[in-house]
Design a protein around this motif. Structure first.
Motif, PDB file in Angstrom:
ATOM      1  N   ILE A   1       0.841  -1.203   0.000  1.00  0.00           N
ATOM      2  CA  ILE A   1       0.000   0.000   0.000  1.00  0.00           C
ATOM      3  C   ILE A   1       0.870   1.244   0.000  1.00  0.00           C
ATOM      4  CG2 ILE A   1      -1.610   1.358   1.406  1.00  0.00           C
ATOM      5  CD1 ILE A   1      -2.902  -1.343   2.227  1.00  0.00           C
ATOM      6  N   LEU A   2       1.901   1.253   0.824  1.00  0.00           N
ATOM      7  CA  LEU A   2       2.813   2.396   0.888  1.00  0.00           C
ATOM      8  C   LEU A   2       3.467   2.626  -0.473  1.00  0.00           C
ATOM      9  CD1 LEU A   2       4.278   4.570   2.540  1.00  0.00           C
ATOM     10  CD2 LEU A   2       5.976   2.844   3.117  1.00  0.00           C
ATOM     11  N   ASP A   3       3.902   1.559  -1.104  1.00  0.00           N
ATOM     12  CA  ASP A   3       4.530   1.666  -2.412  1.00  0.00           C
ATOM     13  C   ASP A   3       3.553   2.243  -3.433  1.00  0.00           C
ATOM     14  OD1 ASP A   3       6.812   1.024  -4.236  1.00  0.00           O
ATOM     15  OD2 ASP A   3       5.268  -0.244  -5.161  1.00  0.00           O
ATOM     16  N   ARG A   4       2.326   1.751  -3.404  1.00  0.00           N
ATOM     17  CA  ARG A   4       1.306   2.251  -4.349  1.00  0.00           C
ATOM     18  C   ARG A   4       0.985   3.718  -4.080  1.00  0.00           C
ATOM     19  NH1 ARG A   4       0.283   3.044  -8.872  1.00  0.00           N
ATOM     20  NH2 ARG A   4      -1.856   3.274  -9.487  1.00  0.00           N
ATOM     21  N   LEU A   5       0.875   4.116  -2.804  1.00  0.00           N
ATOM     22  CA  LEU A   5       0.616   5.520  -2.456  1.00  0.00           C
ATOM     23  C   LEU A   5       1.736   6.422  -2.971  1.00  0.00           C
ATOM     24  CD1 LEU A   5      -0.728   5.226   1.204  1.00  0.00           C
ATOM     25  CD2 LEU A   5      -2.032   5.871  -0.833  1.00  0.00           C
ATOM     26  N   LEU A   6       2.967   6.003  -2.752  1.00  0.00           N
ATOM     27  CA  LEU A   6       4.106   6.795  -3.220  1.00  0.00           C
ATOM     28  C   LEU A   6       4.094   6.931  -4.738  1.00  0.00           C
ATOM     29  CD1 LEU A   6       6.905   5.490  -0.854  1.00  0.00           C
ATOM     30  CD2 LEU A   6       5.984   7.820  -0.927  1.00  0.00           C
ATOM     31  N   GLN A   7       3.726   5.857  -5.436  1.00  0.00           N
ATOM     32  CA  GLN A   7       3.687   5.917  -6.893  1.00  0.00           C
ATOM     33  C   GLN A   7       2.589   6.862  -7.372  1.00  0.00           C
ATOM     34  OE1 GLN A   7       6.124   4.450  -8.783  1.00  0.00           O
ATOM     35  NE2 GLN A   7       5.272   5.900 -10.250  1.00  0.00           N
ATOM     36  N   ILE A   8       1.437   6.830  -6.730  1.00  0.00           N
ATOM     37  CA  ILE A   8       0.343   7.731  -7.099  1.00  0.00           C
ATOM     38  C   ILE A   8       0.750   9.181  -6.840  1.00  0.00           C
ATOM     39  CG2 ILE A   8      -2.003   8.476  -6.498  1.00  0.00           C
ATOM     40  CD1 ILE A   8      -2.614   5.465  -5.988  1.00  0.00           C
ATOM     41  N   ILE A   9       1.380   9.447  -5.702  1.00  0.00           N
ATOM     42  CA  ILE A   9       1.831  10.811  -5.391  1.00  0.00           C
ATOM     43  C   ILE A   9       2.828  11.276  -6.451  1.00  0.00           C
ATOM     44  CG2 ILE A   9       3.103  12.245  -3.748  1.00  0.00           C
ATOM     45  CD1 ILE A   9       1.889  10.387  -1.524  1.00  0.00           C
ATOM     46  N   ALA A  10       3.763  10.410  -6.827  1.00  0.00           N
ATOM     47  CA  ALA A  10       4.754  10.770  -7.850  1.00  0.00           C
ATOM     48  C   ALA A  10       4.085  11.024  -9.196  1.00  0.00           C
ATOM     49  CB  ALA A  10       5.800   9.664  -7.970  1.00  0.00           C
ATOM     50  N   ASP A  11       3.194  10.133  -9.593  1.00  0.00           N
ATOM     51  CA  ASP A  11       2.534  10.252 -10.899  1.00  0.00           C
ATOM     52  C   ASP A  11       1.623  11.470 -10.975  1.00  0.00           C
ATOM     53  OD1 ASP A  11       3.807   7.922 -11.645  1.00  0.00           O
ATOM     54  OD2 ASP A  11       2.018   6.658 -11.435  1.00  0.00           O
ATOM     55  N   GLU A  12       0.741  11.616 -10.005  1.00  0.00           N
ATOM     56  CA  GLU A  12      -0.249  12.700 -10.039  1.00  0.00           C
ATOM     57  C   GLU A  12       0.361  14.054  -9.683  1.00  0.00           C
ATOM     58  OE1 GLU A  12      -3.373  12.421 -11.207  1.00  0.00           O
ATOM     59  OE2 GLU A  12      -3.018  10.288 -11.543  1.00  0.00           O
ATOM     60  N   GLY A  13       1.378  14.048  -8.821  1.00  0.00           N
ATOM     61  CA  GLY A  13       2.029  15.298  -8.437  1.00  0.00           C
ATOM     62  C   GLY A  13       3.166  15.674  -9.362  1.00  0.00           C
ATOM     63  N   LEU A  14       3.444  14.809 -10.340  1.00  0.00           N
ATOM     64  CA  LEU A  14       4.546  15.032 -11.286  1.00  0.00           C
ATOM     65  C   LEU A  14       5.847  15.319 -10.545  1.00  0.00           C
ATOM     66  CD1 LEU A  14       2.654  17.217 -13.922  1.00  0.00           C
ATOM     67  CD2 LEU A  14       3.032  14.744 -13.951  1.00  0.00           C
ATOM     68  N   VAL A  15       6.151  14.432  -9.588  1.00  0.00           N
ATOM     69  CA  VAL A  15       7.333  14.567  -8.744  1.00  0.00           C
ATOM     70  C   VAL A  15       8.203  13.325  -8.915  1.00  0.00           C
ATOM     71  CG1 VAL A  15       8.123  14.744  -6.342  1.00  0.00           C
ATOM     72  CG2 VAL A  15       6.037  15.898  -7.038  1.00  0.00           C
ATOM     73  N   ASP A  16       9.501  13.536  -8.963  1.00  0.00           N
ATOM     74  CA  ASP A  16      10.439  12.414  -8.987  1.00  0.00           C
ATOM     75  C   ASP A  16      10.250  11.614  -7.703  1.00  0.00           C
ATOM     76  OD1 ASP A  16      12.603  10.672  -8.896  1.00  0.00           O
ATOM     77  OD2 ASP A  16      14.096  12.228  -9.281  1.00  0.00           O
TER      78      ASP A  16
ATOM     79  N   LEU B   1      10.467  11.808  -2.695  1.00  0.00           N
ATOM     80  CA  LEU B   1       9.377  11.561  -1.752  1.00  0.00           C
ATOM     81  C   LEU B   1       9.894  10.921  -0.454  1.00  0.00           C
ATOM     82  CD1 LEU B   1       6.589  10.356  -4.184  1.00  0.00           C
ATOM     83  CD2 LEU B   1       6.885  12.614  -3.153  1.00  0.00           C
ATOM     84  N   LEU B   2      10.771  11.627   0.195  1.00  0.00           N
ATOM     85  CA  LEU B   2      11.285  11.208   1.497  1.00  0.00           C
ATOM     86  C   LEU B   2      10.293  11.628   2.572  1.00  0.00           C
ATOM     87  CD1 LEU B   2      14.958  12.361   0.953  1.00  0.00           C
ATOM     88  CD2 LEU B   2      14.018  10.068   0.643  1.00  0.00           C
ATOM     89  N   PRO B   3      10.179  10.883   3.657  1.00  0.00           N
ATOM     90  CA  PRO B   3       9.181  11.203   4.681  1.00  0.00           C
ATOM     91  C   PRO B   3       9.241  12.651   5.186  1.00  0.00           C
ATOM     92  CG  PRO B   3      10.151   9.075   5.129  1.00  0.00           C
ATOM     93  CD  PRO B   3      10.926   9.670   3.991  1.00  0.00           C
ATOM     94  N   GLN B   4      10.434  13.197   5.350  1.00  0.00           N
ATOM     95  CA  GLN B   4      10.575  14.532   5.905  1.00  0.00           C
ATOM     96  C   GLN B   4      10.456  15.641   4.855  1.00  0.00           C
ATOM     97  OE1 GLN B   4      12.937  12.254   5.541  1.00  0.00           O
ATOM     98  NE2 GLN B   4      14.804  13.186   4.763  1.00  0.00           N
ATOM     99  N   ALA B   5      10.335  15.283   3.579  1.00  0.00           N
ATOM    100  CA  ALA B   5      10.280  16.284   2.507  1.00  0.00           C
ATOM    101  C   ALA B   5       9.036  17.146   2.638  1.00  0.00           C
ATOM    102  CB  ALA B   5      10.310  15.593   1.152  1.00  0.00           C
ATOM    103  N   GLN B   6       9.236  18.447   2.515  1.00  0.00           N
ATOM    104  CA  GLN B   6       8.133  19.402   2.532  1.00  0.00           C
ATOM    105  C   GLN B   6       7.454  19.369   1.156  1.00  0.00           C
ATOM    106  OE1 GLN B   6       7.382  21.659   5.246  1.00  0.00           O
ATOM    107  NE2 GLN B   6       8.745  20.273   6.353  1.00  0.00           N
ATOM    108  N   LEU B   7       6.144  19.213   1.143  1.00  0.00           N
ATOM    109  CA  LEU B   7       5.421  19.083  -0.117  1.00  0.00           C
ATOM    110  C   LEU B   7       5.656  20.267  -1.040  1.00  0.00           C
ATOM    111  CD1 LEU B   7       2.088  17.611   1.269  1.00  0.00           C
ATOM    112  CD2 LEU B   7       3.890  16.383   0.033  1.00  0.00           C
ATOM    113  N   ASP B   8       5.598  21.491  -0.503  1.00  0.00           N
ATOM    114  CA  ASP B   8       5.783  22.664  -1.353  1.00  0.00           C
ATOM    115  C   ASP B   8       7.202  22.748  -1.906  1.00  0.00           C
ATOM    116  OD1 ASP B   8       6.822  23.265   1.163  1.00  0.00           O
ATOM    117  OD2 ASP B   8       6.191  25.348   1.111  1.00  0.00           O
TER     118      ASP B   8
END
Length: 85
Positions: A11-26, A30-37
């Motif tokens: 689930i964590l892997d899938r969530l990270l992939q969705i965040i990367a794909d939809e947010g257009l982020v490498d 997506l490190l835990p401490q990374a600030q979204l902005d």
């Protein structure tokens, strides 16, 4: 920190992939401490990410202000994980 089960890790892997794909982020950013902005995830991206997660897991993710309060990748993952389980 507790070990993740195979299901939780998936689930964590899938969530990270969705965040990367939809947010257009490498995904490497997506490190835990990374600030979204700071990694380029905007409020509009959060809506797209939330919608994609709703479709993927057939769960209601959006609908309150909790998503807007997330400022780190960790907070975002914790919110999504709590809504999925």
């Amino acid at each position: 920190m507790a070990e993740l089960s195979v299901e939780e890790a998936g689930i964590l892997d899938r969530l990270l992939q969705i965040i990367a794909d939809e947010g257009l982020v490498d995904r490497n950013k997506l490190l835990p401490q990374a600030q979204l902005d700071e990694i380029g995830v905007s409020a509009d991206d959060l809506v797209l990410i939330g919608n994609a997660i709703e479709r993927e897991f057939d769960r209601d993710i959006l609908g309150d202000d909790e998503l807007e309060k997330c400022v780190t990748v960790r907070q975002l993952l914790q919110l999504f994980a709590s809504r999925i389980s």
